[in-house]
Design an enzyme around this catalytic site. Structure first.
Site, PDB file in Angstrom:
ATOM      1  CG  ASP A 103      -1.961   1.069   1.191  1.00 51.64           C
ATOM      2  OD1 ASP A 103      -3.056   0.777   0.691  1.00 51.64           O
ATOM      3  OD2 ASP A 103      -1.685   2.195   1.645  1.00 51.64           O
ATOM      4  CG  ASN A 120      -4.908  11.205  -5.282  1.00 49.32           C
ATOM      5  OD1 ASN A 120      -4.325  11.318  -6.353  1.00 49.32           O
ATOM      6  ND2 ASN A 120      -5.417  10.064  -4.867  1.00 49.32           N
ATOM      7  CG  HIS A 123      -7.888  12.706  -8.193  1.00 52.83           C
ATOM      8  ND1 HIS A 123      -7.874  11.658  -7.305  1.00 52.83           N
ATOM      9  CD2 HIS A 123      -8.700  13.642  -7.642  1.00 52.83           C
ATOM     10  CE1 HIS A 123      -8.659  11.919  -6.276  1.00 52.83           C
ATOM     11  NE2 HIS A 123      -9.178  13.124  -6.454  1.00 52.83           N
ATOM     12  CG  ASP A 125      -4.946   8.673 -12.182  1.00 50.36           C
ATOM     13  OD1 ASP A 125      -5.258   8.148 -11.096  1.00 50.36           O
ATOM     14  OD2 ASP A 125      -5.783   9.168 -12.960  1.00 50.36           O
ATOM     15  CD  GLU A 151      -4.467   4.197  -1.294  1.00 52.05           C
ATOM     16  OE1 GLU A 151      -4.594   4.672  -0.161  1.00 52.05           O
ATOM     17  OE2 GLU A 151      -5.378   4.235  -2.152  1.00 52.05           O
TER      18      GLU A 151
END
Length: 317
Positions: free
Chosen positions: A190, A198, A203, A207, A233
């Site tokens: 993670d 973010n 975002h 990404d 994630e």
């Protein structure tokens, strides 16, 4: 009252009608004699072969056949005529190919027939169907199906396998391990502080970070390992033929590689992130869910103890 006389049988149709029907048939038609000389081709055969009727009449069939076939075709015809055996080819639909006037080989579906003897000569005929369009359509459908399967089993953002694919590959690895007795380890990874990334950068940058990490996972693990995006994630890891200690070592390489990876920002700066990983043994007879739960607990411990580290499930207090 007298009985009605039976109806007279219909008169035979003029041969010219059959000739006209064949000439305008959708299927290509060719007739050869026992010496393999072409005696008739219809309009569809002219279009299929690229030859005008006058160019082929009297020529041997071999010019239209693939090289590997033409060398033996005449002998096959002669042997068939001389023997009384039933042909394994005549009367059956089979895939074949003919040579076009421009030398390209055209795939066809063909049904060849023994037309019998007329005026002392044996004749053979064949119906030929061009299957290029069918094959092109089949190839397109196969490509589309492959794309749909790819989409169904892969994460669109990172191109990694998705949860469904991960679980399927884990089940296969479990079956192999059960047969061989080899070790099997799972992991859950993670990204650290991903929400902050973010919130701070947007975002689109988030990404890009996920794609960077996905590439690291592809490049750093062993060739037999599996890395998948489980969602958000979170990533799933699968280490076939690896003890917990061996998997821990691979996971540590992944952690270090993620920490060293760089994601460029739109303003030219570079962003680096870290990842926490938990690993757990998938023991024989245990369920995947149970092992993933153990790996989750190890991941939680890694987060709790400062992040950017790998913890194995037995070390969880």
């Amino acid at each position: 009252m007298t009985d009605a006389l039976p109806a007279a049988p219909p008169a035979a149709l003029p041969e010219v009608l059959f000739s006209r029907l064949l000439e305008d048939a959708l299927d290509a038609v060719i007739i050869i004699d026992e010496q393999c000389r072409i005696r008739y081709i219809n309009g569809a055969m002219q279009a299929l072969s690229g030859y005008a009727s006058g160019e082929l009449l009297g020529q041997t069939l071999n010019g239209l056949l693939p090289d590997a076939v033409s060398a033996q075709h005449d002998n096959h015809v002669i042997n068939y005529i001389r023997s009384s055996r039933t042909s394994s080819v005549l009367g059956k639909i089979r895939e074949f190919a003919i040579r076009h006037r421009d030398t390209q080989m055209i795939p066809i579906e063909m049904k060849a027939l023994d037309l019998g003897v007329v005026d002392g000569l044996r004749y053979f005929g064949a119906f030929l169907l061009d299957v290029r369009e069918r094959r092109e359509l089949a190839a397109k459908n196969a490509s589309l199906l492959a794309q749909l399967e790819q989409q169904a089993l892969h994460d669109a953002l990172t191109s990694l396998p998705n949860r469904r694919a991960y679980e399927a590959q884990a089940e296969q690895a479990m079956a192999r391990a059960a047969r061989s007795g080899a070790a099997l380890t799972v992991g859950v990874a993670d990204l650290d502080h991903f929400k902050k990334i973010n919130d701070r950068h947007g975002h689109a940058v988030g990404d890009a970070v996920l794609r960077t990490v996905a590439q690291v996972l592809r490049d750093t693990g062993r060739i037999t390992d599996v890395a998948a995006r489980l969602g958000g994630e979170e990533f799933g890891l699968l280490f076939p033929d690896a003890t917990l200690q061996q998997a821990h070592q691979v996971a540590e390489r992944i952690r270090a590689a993620v920490a060293a990876a760089i994601t460029p920002l739109p303003d030219g700066r570079q962003l680096q992130v870290t990842i926490s990983i938990g690993v757990a043994s998938l023991m024989a007879g245990a369920s995947l869910d149970a092992a993933m739960s153990d790996a989750d607990k190890a991941l939680y411990a890694a987060k709790h103890q400062g992040r950017n580290q790998v913890i194995a499930a037995p070390a969880v207090p």
